[in-house]
Design a protein around this motif. Structure first.
Motif, PDB file in Angstrom:
ATOM      1  N   UNK A 200       0.853  -1.335  -0.043  1.00  0.00           N
ATOM      2  CA  UNK A 200       0.063  -0.050   0.090  1.00  0.00           C
ATOM      3  C   UNK A 200       0.827   1.410   0.068  1.00  0.00           C
ATOM      4  N   UNK A 201       1.929   1.325   0.627  1.00  0.00           N
ATOM      5  CA  UNK A 201       2.696   2.275   0.774  1.00  0.00           C
ATOM      6  C   UNK A 201       3.577   2.586  -0.546  1.00  0.00           C
ATOM      7  N   UNK A 202       3.971   1.310  -1.239  1.00  0.00           N
ATOM      8  CA  UNK A 202       4.608   1.784  -2.421  1.00  0.00           C
ATOM      9  C   UNK A 202       3.727   2.218  -3.609  1.00  0.00           C
ATOM     10  N   UNK A 203       2.413   1.739  -3.404  1.00  0.00           N
ATOM     11  CA  UNK A 203       1.569   2.400  -4.464  1.00  0.00           C
ATOM     12  C   UNK A 203       1.235   3.789  -4.371  1.00  0.00           C
ATOM     13  N   UNK A 204       1.064   4.157  -3.004  1.00  0.00           N
ATOM     14  CA  UNK A 204       0.799   5.479  -2.481  1.00  0.00           C
ATOM     15  C   UNK A 204       1.845   6.464  -3.091  1.00  0.00           C
ATOM     16  N   UNK A 205       3.336   6.033  -2.927  1.00  0.00           N
ATOM     17  CA  UNK A 205       4.444   6.793  -3.315  1.00  0.00           C
ATOM     18  C   UNK A 205       4.422   6.841  -4.800  1.00  0.00           C
ATOM     19  N   UNK A 206       3.935   5.840  -5.644  1.00  0.00           N
ATOM     20  CA  UNK A 206       3.924   5.780  -6.739  1.00  0.00           C
ATOM     21  C   UNK A 206       2.760   7.108  -7.422  1.00  0.00           C
ATOM     22  N   UNK A 216      11.614  17.621  -6.064  1.00  0.00           N
ATOM     23  CA  UNK A 216      12.823  16.590  -6.028  1.00  0.00           C
ATOM     24  C   UNK A 216      12.243  15.216  -5.308  1.00  0.00           C
ATOM     25  N   UNK A 217      12.205  14.174  -6.134  1.00  0.00           N
ATOM     26  CA  UNK A 217      11.764  12.866  -5.789  1.00  0.00           C
ATOM     27  C   UNK A 217      12.811  11.826  -5.669  1.00  0.00           C
ATOM     28  N   UNK A 218      14.062  11.965  -5.480  1.00  0.00           N
ATOM     29  CA  UNK A 218      15.102  11.224  -5.436  1.00  0.00           C
ATOM     30  C   UNK A 218      14.886  10.385  -4.303  1.00  0.00           C
ATOM     31  N   UNK A 219      14.455  11.123  -3.042  1.00  0.00           N
ATOM     32  CA  UNK A 219      14.527  10.073  -1.710  1.00  0.00           C
ATOM     33  C   UNK A 219      12.973   9.475  -1.640  1.00  0.00           C
ATOM     34  N   UNK A 220      12.112   9.633  -2.389  1.00  0.00           N
ATOM     35  CA  UNK A 220      10.605   9.201  -2.666  1.00  0.00           C
ATOM     36  C   UNK A 220      10.508   7.657  -3.135  1.00  0.00           C
ATOM     37  N   UNK A 221      11.199   6.808  -2.010  1.00  0.00           N
ATOM     38  CA  UNK A 221      10.933   5.439  -2.427  1.00  0.00           C
ATOM     39  C   UNK A 221      10.673   4.571  -1.094  1.00  0.00           C
ATOM     40  N   UNK A 222      10.446   3.356  -1.254  1.00  0.00           N
ATOM     41  CA  UNK A 222      10.044   2.335  -0.123  1.00  0.00           C
ATOM     42  C   UNK A 222      10.816   2.447   0.918  1.00  0.00           C
ATOM     43  N   UNK A 223      12.249   2.371   0.849  1.00  0.00           N
ATOM     44  CA  UNK A 223      13.277   2.162   1.730  1.00  0.00           C
ATOM     45  C   UNK A 223      13.214   3.741   2.702  1.00  0.00           C
ATOM     46  N   UNK A 224      12.975   4.689   1.950  1.00  0.00           N
ATOM     47  CA  UNK A 224      13.048   6.023   2.915  1.00  0.00           C
ATOM     48  C   UNK A 224      11.736   6.230   3.569  1.00  0.00           C
ATOM     49  N   UNK A 225      10.603   5.473   2.955  1.00  0.00           N
ATOM     50  CA  UNK A 225       9.252   5.501   3.841  1.00  0.00           C
ATOM     51  C   UNK A 225       9.342   4.714   4.824  1.00  0.00           C
ATOM     52  N   UNK A 226      10.012   3.462   4.807  1.00  0.00           N
ATOM     53  CA  UNK A 226       9.960   2.647   6.153  1.00  0.00           C
ATOM     54  C   UNK A 226      10.972   3.290   6.950  1.00  0.00           C
ATOM     55  N   UNK A 227      12.112   4.036   6.683  1.00  0.00           N
ATOM     56  CA  UNK A 227      12.910   4.369   7.957  1.00  0.00           C
ATOM     57  C   UNK A 227      12.753   5.881   8.375  1.00  0.00           C
ATOM     58  N   UNK A 247      -6.836  17.382  -3.979  1.00  0.00           N
ATOM     59  CA  UNK A 247      -7.503  16.667  -2.977  1.00  0.00           C
ATOM     60  C   UNK A 247      -6.986  15.497  -2.586  1.00  0.00           C
ATOM     61  N   UNK A 248      -6.373  14.590  -3.802  1.00  0.00           N
ATOM     62  CA  UNK A 248      -6.194  13.297  -3.924  1.00  0.00           C
ATOM     63  C   UNK A 248      -4.551  13.222  -3.079  1.00  0.00           C
ATOM     64  N   UNK A 249      -3.949  14.252  -3.752  1.00  0.00           N
ATOM     65  CA  UNK A 249      -2.298  14.264  -3.048  1.00  0.00           C
ATOM     66  C   UNK A 249      -2.450  14.539  -1.545  1.00  0.00           C
ATOM     67  N   UNK A 250      -3.315  15.315  -1.048  1.00  0.00           N
ATOM     68  CA  UNK A 250      -3.274  15.677   0.451  1.00  0.00           C
ATOM     69  C   UNK A 250      -3.848  14.386   0.936  1.00  0.00           C
ATOM     70  N   UNK A 251      -4.844  13.725   0.408  1.00  0.00           N
ATOM     71  CA  UNK A 251      -5.364  12.511   1.086  1.00  0.00           C
ATOM     72  C   UNK A 251      -4.273  11.232   1.256  1.00  0.00           C
ATOM     73  N   UNK A 252      -3.443  11.367   0.080  1.00  0.00           N
ATOM     74  CA  UNK A 252      -2.409  10.169   0.175  1.00  0.00           C
ATOM     75  C   UNK A 252      -1.212  10.526   1.244  1.00  0.00           C
ATOM     76  N   UNK A 253      -0.840  11.862   1.212  1.00  0.00           N
ATOM     77  CA  UNK A 253      -0.106  12.405   2.141  1.00  0.00           C
ATOM     78  C   UNK A 253      -0.393  11.980   3.599  1.00  0.00           C
ATOM     79  N   UNK A 254      -1.619  12.036   4.023  1.00  0.00           N
ATOM     80  CA  UNK A 254      -2.322  11.934   5.231  1.00  0.00           C
ATOM     81  C   UNK A 254      -2.266  10.143   5.265  1.00  0.00           C
ATOM     82  N   UNK A 255      -2.305   9.431   4.365  1.00  0.00           N
ATOM     83  CA  UNK A 255      -2.599   8.193   4.379  1.00  0.00           C
ATOM     84  C   UNK A 255      -1.347   7.564   4.737  1.00  0.00           C
ATOM     85  N   UNK A 256      -0.257   8.159   4.319  1.00  0.00           N
ATOM     86  CA  UNK A 256       1.273   7.822   4.671  1.00  0.00           C
ATOM     87  C   UNK A 256       1.324   7.807   5.912  1.00  0.00           C
ATOM     88  N   UNK A 257       1.080   8.781   6.738  1.00  0.00           N
ATOM     89  CA  UNK A 257       1.234   8.745   7.894  1.00  0.00           C
ATOM     90  C   UNK A 257       0.307   7.620   8.808  1.00  0.00           C
TER      91      UNK A 257
END
Length: 895
Positions: A200-206, A216-227, A247-257
């Motif tokens: 779910x996290x990986x698809x949300x980042x995609x 700048x999306x160099x660090x926008x990957x699953x490893x960064x999201x986990x750590x 609104x979809x982006x705002x929703x996804x940012x909240x979902x990542x938390x």
């Protein structure tokens, strides 16, 4: 902290020093005070006085002045210290030196940087020492170490990483702590849930990358999201354009938390609590009552989300399919999967008991206490319940001929988990009723709506892959017509079956504590202190506090239930500081989990941060510690004396005095006074009744952040503030200041095309805010409103406003609004609306209106006055006109 207390003691013992400790927290003040008292008692230093804490309790200016004159070591809150330095109550020249804690938190606009600038401008010889135990902030940005040193006016940096030879020898040269590493394997269900959440996290980042291509999306990957604090980093990047983000982006940012929290919850919460946590998350992401808009999070539409919910249920209870029925499940039985770490913890405690019994150590200075450290207080509570009840068995009937089974005596969480399931089922029943009431109307509206995204897809039951082994598709969390997961509520007969499976047995009933009245007489006969040898202390990680826990508890055995890099450092220091204390440390972690990855990343990040700092220090040129704006160029001071620019109707200005601003002492919470001081303005802190900043005898400014502006409109405070400003100053101004890193806009300009729920509640009243500002300008037409994108912009605006104005008088600014009797008549505050009404009456002029307002209570009194009564106030002719206006007969005139 030990370094700091040793340093402070050396100055304290010498006497005749005035040392200021800056940026210390309350509990750190307590530790420093205790340590200094201890050092003074050991060294028997006659001049040592200990630490004096100056906070809001010390409101008396005279008391503070006497204390500063006596000298000593003071820990002063930043707001009090900056005011005392600016008013010269504490002369910077008399300070021996400053000791700054938490240097990593000091930025250019912080109050601490302001204090250091004032100190360094007036005191060139006093020392300045800053300490930090967090290297990360010193590695972010362009030449961060040089920038931080410039902010703190320092020239030399000392780095002491763990791999420094001296540090390594100090910690490893003596007897090291015995460390036993325990890798615990997660259950299959836990692994399955973790993998699904990561998907779910990986698809949300995609999705985030797809919707926001310019960042700048160099660090926008699953490893960064986990750590990392990934959700915080993403939000910080998006904040400058938050009003343009969909609104979809705002929703996804909240979902990542939310998803990152779920990753942590899988390993920390028990199976029942995790299922309850999922239920609340699902309810929170459902549309609000009565809403016809669809605002459910995108991840709830994924197959992985189905897996999360299904597997979480399987960990708590499972279903049995009755013969003859295809999809109907009538019987549920409890499973109650236990956390693997619980069993390992019980084995470790058993091993410690065995070790103490068969191989008693030679008495040393440490207690026989067992210290269990975990991440938070919830885990502490969970472990306490487990350890208290792990040997309590919910007994069932046994056959007489049944032989003894050693498995029966193994520690188990069955009692605790059965109790949790009973509580969960009661909670779920109430939750279902509330949910049904709230969302019935909403579901009716949504059932008629068709989601265009699901039109051309295969039906939900064809698409879905059911991964929960042995679980029938009909039993799992179903899908709504729009494709998202439906909230699953157990049927009454299913709940009855479950409750029957976990009903309270005779053994469990005995465990319920009886509540009795205790008169607390003869306490000494019944109560005594616990022996430290018998104690099991469960404590959560708490930064510097952990060092004091180790010193006070003096444990022989430490069980790290969850990994924490900083605590390992503290154990190393503790062991090296006490040769006479034996320590054995058990280090537990889930193998292949996010928990393990996070720990390894933390250790690696600390090492990388120090490596970067060492490289930067090696290539760093001399840091210029003079402030760009702090010390004024002599040429500029000279040019101000001969400034003959009179363009735009200005007048000749000839003064060598630097510009002055009177600032309300409550404004020192913001960074604006520091920035004004940085532009060579003299800051005069005063307790102002009217306004926040007085720029000249005519100009006063009321500063509001957007959140403060909204609250000021709600309680009506702003209207009264504007009235008093107009009563005392010719040019009142309202400054609306935005945050530098956030979008320079009110929320109404944001994209409302998506969900209403995507806009936060705090911004829901933003359209209303605009209308209120319009009403304010209608009520006060002469009020000037300044919109500023950041405090930096505000400082520049203030500088321009002051360019051709006289300097303000601090005494007059303080008196404004205080003493009504001593004010001139025209300066007194009156209600502006009646005055404006009276001003248009024939015979009332700007000259005689003052006499009327002073002598009369209201317009009705003026209207009822006779000509003879009005004449002494306004003159004969004016009195006749005013009397004629109010006593005119409209009916006769019409005839």
């Amino acid at each position: 902290m030990r370094l700091i207390t040793n340093l402070l003691h050396s100055y304290d013992a010498a006497g005749d020093n005035l040392i200021i400790v800056v940026n210390a927290e309350d509990r750190e003040n307590g530790w420093i005070g205790e340590a200094l008292a201890e050092h003074a008692a050991i060294s028997v230093a006659p001049k040592a006085r200990g630490l004096t804490v100056v906070n809001t309790d010390f409101t008396s200016v005279g008391a503070r002045e006497k204390m500063y004159a006596r000298g000593g070591i003071f820990s002063i809150t930043s707001r009090i210290l900056v005011v005392d330095l600016l008013t010269n109550l504490l002369a910077p020249e008399t300070i021996t030196g400053l000791v700054v804690l938490h240097a990593d938190k000091i930025v250019a606009t912080s109050l601490e940087a302001f204090i250091l600038r004032i100190y360094r401008q007036k005191n060139k010889v006093g020392f300045l020492k800053a300490f930090s135990d967090n290297p990360d902030p010193f590695t972010i940005g362009f030449s961060p170490l040089a920038s931080m040193m410039r902010n703190m006016f320092l020239r030399k940096a000392s780095l002491w990483p763990r791999f420094h030879m001296t540090v390594a020898q100090s910690l490893e040269g003596k007897k090291k702590a015995e460390v036993i590493e325990l890798e615990v394997t997660m259950t299959e269900a836990m692994k399955e849930i973790q993998t699904a959440i990561m998907e779910c996290v990986e698809i949300s980042i995609h999705e985030l990358k797809k919707g926001n291509t310019g960042l700048e999306m160099e660090d926008w990957n699953l490893d960064s999201a986990l750590t990392k604090n990934f959700d915080v980093i993403v939000r910080r990047q998006l904040e400058p354009n938050w009003h343009r983000v969909s609104w979809k982006t705002k929703q996804i940012v909240n979902d990542l938390t939310v998803l990152r929290g779920m990753l942590q919850s899988v390993v920390s919460l028990d199976a029942v609590s995790f299922l309850q946590h999922l239920d609340t998350i699902h309810a929170a992401h459902s549309p609000p009552p009565g809403s016809t808009r669809q605002s459910q999070s995108p991840w709830l539409f994924l197959d992985a989300a189905q897996t999360i919910f299904d597997t979480a249920k399987q960990r708590v209870y499972t279903g049995k399919q009755k013969a003859g029925s295809e999809n109907n499940i009538d019987t549920l039985k409890p499973v109650l999967e236990e956390q693997p770490k619980w069993e390992v913890l019980a084995q470790v405690l058993e091993e410690i008991d065995r070790d103490l019994y068969f191989d008693p150590r030679i008495r040393d200075d440490s207690n026989g206490t067992i210290l269990i450290m975990c991440a938070d207080t919830n885990t502490c509570r969970q472990l306490r319940d487990y350890l208290q009840t792990m040997h309590v068995k919910p007994r069932v009937e046994k056959k007489v001929e049944e032989i003894y089974d050693p498995e029966e005596d193994k520690p188990s969480a069955a009692f605790m988990m059965r109790r949790k399931l009973r509580n969960y089922l009661k909670w779920k029943r109430e939750f279902a009723q509330v949910s049904a009431t709230l969302f019935a109307e909403n579901q009716k509206a949504l059932s008629g709506a068709v989601d265009p995204r699901t039109k051309n897809r295969a039906p939900a039951n064809k698409r879905r892959r059911v991964r929960g082994g042995g679980m029938s598709a009909g039993y799992g969390a179903g899908r709504l017509e729009n494709g998202s997961i439906a909230q699953y509520f157990e049927k009454p007969n299913e709940v009855a079956e479950l409750m029957a499976g976990v009903e309270i047995t005779e053994e469990e009933a005995k465990q319920n504590p009886e509540i009795t009245f205790d008169p607390l007489e003869d306490m000494e006969d019944y109560y005594q202190m616990f022996d430290m040898q018998d104690l099991v202390v469960i404590h959560s990680y708490d930064g510097d506090q952990d060092e004091h826990v180790l010193e006070e508890v003096k444990p022989r055995y430490i069980i790290m239930y969850e990994p924490e890099a900083s605590f390992i450092r503290r154990v190393e220091v503790y062991r090296s500081s006490h040769n006479d204390r034996n320590v054995r440390c058990y280090f537990m972690y889930y193998g292949g989990s996010v928990e393990e990855q996070h720990y390894l990343y933390t250790v690696r990040r600390e090492k990388d941060a120090f490596t970067k700092l060492i490289k930067e220090r090696a290539s760093m040129s001399i840091v210029m510690t003079t402030d760009a704006h702090g010390i004024e160029d002599p040429q500029e001071a000279f040019l101000r004396t001969i400034n003959t620019r009179i363009a735009g109707g200005g007048r000749l200005a000839a003064t060598a005095q630097p510009p002055r601003v009177v600032v309300d002492v409550r404004e020192f919470r913001s960074s604006l006074p520091s920035l004004l001081h940085g532009r060579s303005m003299v800051i005069v802190p005063c307790m102002l009744t009217v306004g926040d900043y007085v720029l000249s005898p005519n100009i006063v400014v009321e500063r509001k952040s957007v959140s403060d502006l909204i609250s000021s409109f709600k309680d009506g405070r702003l209207y009264s503030q504007c009235e008093t400003m107009f009563a005392h100053y010719k040019s009142p101004m309202l400054l609306i200041e935005f945050d530098q890193n956030k979008s320079f806009t009110l929320e109404p300009f944001a994209d409302f095309s998506g969900s209403v729920g995507s806009v936060s509640a705090a911004n829901a009243g933003a359209p209303d805010l605009q209308s209120k500002i319009v009403l304010l300008t209608l009520a006060f037409p002469k009020l000037r409103i300044i919109w500023s994108s950041s405090p930096y912009e505000t400082a520049e605006i203030f500088e321009r406003l002051k360019a051709q104005e006289d300097e303000p008088d601090p005494i007059a600014a303080v008196q404004a609004g205080l003493d009504r009797d001593s004010m001139r008549a025209e300066e007194q505050a009156f209600n502006t609306e009646p005055q404006e009404m009276l001003a248009v009456v024939p015979g009332v002029t700007p000259k005689n209106i003052t006499n009327l307002t002073l002598e009369t209570e209201n317009i009705r009194e003026v209207a009822n006055m006779a000509v003879e009564e009005l004449e002494p106030l306004v003159g004969r002719e004016a009195a006749r006109q005013i009397h004629g206006f109010f006593n005119r007969d409209l009916i006769e005139d019409e005839e």
